[in-house]
Design a protein around this motif. Structure first.
Motif, PDB file in Angstrom:
ATOM      1  N   ARG A  55     -14.030   9.198  22.746  1.00 40.07           N
ATOM      2  CA  ARG A  55     -15.142   9.310  21.792  1.00 40.07           C
ATOM      3  C   ARG A  55     -16.133   8.188  22.040  1.00 40.07           C
ATOM      4  O   ARG A  55     -15.739   7.019  22.102  1.00 40.07           O
ATOM      5  CB  ARG A  55     -14.636   9.146  20.352  1.00 40.07           C
ATOM      6  CG  ARG A  55     -13.964  10.332  19.786  1.00 40.07           C
ATOM      7  CD  ARG A  55     -13.664  10.094  18.318  1.00 40.07           C
ATOM      8  NE  ARG A  55     -12.229   9.868  18.188  1.00 40.07           N
ATOM      9  CZ  ARG A  55     -11.669   8.960  17.401  1.00 40.07           C
ATOM     10  NH1 ARG A  55     -12.386   8.176  16.655  1.00 40.07           N
ATOM     11  NH2 ARG A  55     -10.369   8.842  17.366  1.00 40.07           N
ATOM     12  N   ASP A  56     -17.389   8.513  22.156  1.00 40.07           N
ATOM     13  CA  ASP A  56     -18.463   7.517  22.284  1.00 40.07           C
ATOM     14  C   ASP A  56     -18.203   6.504  23.405  1.00 40.07           C
ATOM     15  O   ASP A  56     -18.439   5.312  23.248  1.00 40.07           O
ATOM     16  CB  ASP A  56     -18.667   6.763  20.964  1.00 40.07           C
ATOM     17  CG  ASP A  56     -18.993   7.698  19.815  1.00 40.07           C
ATOM     18  OD1 ASP A  56     -19.688   8.701  20.068  1.00 40.07           O
ATOM     19  OD2 ASP A  56     -18.547   7.432  18.685  1.00 40.07           O
ATOM     20  N   GLY A  57     -17.680   6.976  24.526  1.00 37.66           N
ATOM     21  CA  GLY A  57     -17.443   6.099  25.667  1.00 37.66           C
ATOM     22  C   GLY A  57     -16.225   5.201  25.509  1.00 37.66           C
ATOM     23  O   GLY A  57     -16.007   4.298  26.312  1.00 37.66           O
ATOM     24  N   GLN A  58     -15.414   5.413  24.478  1.00 39.66           N
ATOM     25  CA  GLN A  58     -14.187   4.650  24.259  1.00 39.66           C
ATOM     26  C   GLN A  58     -13.014   5.627  24.277  1.00 39.66           C
ATOM     27  O   GLN A  58     -13.170   6.805  23.951  1.00 39.66           O
ATOM     28  CB  GLN A  58     -14.220   3.946  22.893  1.00 39.66           C
ATOM     29  CG  GLN A  58     -15.366   2.991  22.706  1.00 39.66           C
ATOM     30  CD  GLN A  58     -15.187   1.721  23.507  1.00 39.66           C
ATOM     31  OE1 GLN A  58     -14.064   1.281  23.749  1.00 39.66           O
ATOM     32  NE2 GLN A  58     -16.287   1.133  23.927  1.00 39.66           N
ATOM     33  N   ARG A  84      -7.671   1.700  19.793  1.00 41.05           N
ATOM     34  CA  ARG A  84      -8.517   1.718  20.979  1.00 41.05           C
ATOM     35  C   ARG A  84      -7.728   1.203  22.176  1.00 41.05           C
ATOM     36  O   ARG A  84      -6.987   0.230  22.081  1.00 41.05           O
ATOM     37  CB  ARG A  84      -9.747   0.840  20.760  1.00 41.05           C
ATOM     38  CG  ARG A  84     -10.764   0.972  21.867  1.00 41.05           C
ATOM     39  CD  ARG A  84     -12.087   0.409  21.439  1.00 41.05           C
ATOM     40  NE  ARG A  84     -12.001  -1.008  21.189  1.00 41.05           N
ATOM     41  CZ  ARG A  84     -12.715  -1.924  21.826  1.00 41.05           C
ATOM     42  NH1 ARG A  84     -13.593  -1.569  22.722  1.00 41.05           N
ATOM     43  NH2 ARG A  84     -12.578  -3.190  21.539  1.00 41.05           N
ATOM     44  N   LYS A  89     -14.828   0.966  32.008  1.00 42.70           N
ATOM     45  CA  LYS A  89     -15.754   2.047  31.689  1.00 42.70           C
ATOM     46  C   LYS A  89     -15.758   3.127  32.783  1.00 42.70           C
ATOM     47  O   LYS A  89     -15.795   4.318  32.494  1.00 42.70           O
ATOM     48  CB  LYS A  89     -17.154   1.469  31.514  1.00 42.70           C
ATOM     49  CG  LYS A  89     -18.195   2.440  31.064  1.00 42.70           C
ATOM     50  CD  LYS A  89     -18.005   2.875  29.647  1.00 42.70           C
ATOM     51  CE  LYS A  89     -18.666   1.920  28.690  1.00 42.70           C
ATOM     52  NZ  LYS A  89     -18.507   2.349  27.303  1.00 42.70           N
TER      53      LYS A  89
END
Length: 155
Positions: A55-58, A84, A89
């Motif tokens: 979600r959202d790059g995490q 998390r 990335k």
């Protein structure tokens, strides 16, 4: 003081190996609070029915149950909160592409200590069909039978 390089397994998701083909495994750090670490040291972890979501790059581990620490009182968090994972990335992007294009799933396989840090091994997995599970069980049974026969003959 020297860090020990050995890995001690805290919890393992054995059901994941039964339900999925593990195509690739990655090591990830996990973001925890103090009382969760203390609870993990006492062995209060369950990886059953957990998965990972981007979600959202995490990337988050969802459904991982870490029991509340007995002496944690107000500092305890929700046992099933989303945690998390700490991955580069570029790895997250690569995993996201594979999940989206090939319909794969990211599943936590095990939680372990690496030195003094808690790490999670996650796997890029493809779901097994019922006949695949039956084939695996039959193969394991024949291997056990062969081992038993060889052991009997050697005595």
């Amino acid at each position: 003081m020297a860090k020990s390089s050995g890995e001690r397994v805290i919890a393992e998701n054995r059901q994941a190996r039964h339900e999925y083909f593990v195509l690739e495994a990655l090591e990830a750090g996990i973001e925890l609070v103090g009382t969760e670490v203390k609870s993990i040291r006492l062995g209060g972890v369950n990886l059953k029915d957990s998965w990972c979501e981007i979600r959202d790059g995490q990337i988050y581990a969802i459904g991982v149950h870490i029991s509340p620490y007995e002496k944690g009182n107000i500092f305890n968090r929700d046992p099933r909160r989303d945690r998390r994972l700490l991955i580069h990335k570029s790895e997250i992007r690569r995993l996201f592409d594979k999940v989206r294009q090939e319909g794969l799933t990211i599943v936590p396989l095990k939680l372990y200590y690496k030195g003094s840090r808690v790490k999670m091994e996650i796997g890029l997995c493809k779901g097994k069909k019922l006949y695949d599970k039956r084939d695996d069980m039959a193969r394991r049974q024949t291997e056990r039978d062969i081992e038993r026969i060889l052991k009997e003959r050697n005595q």
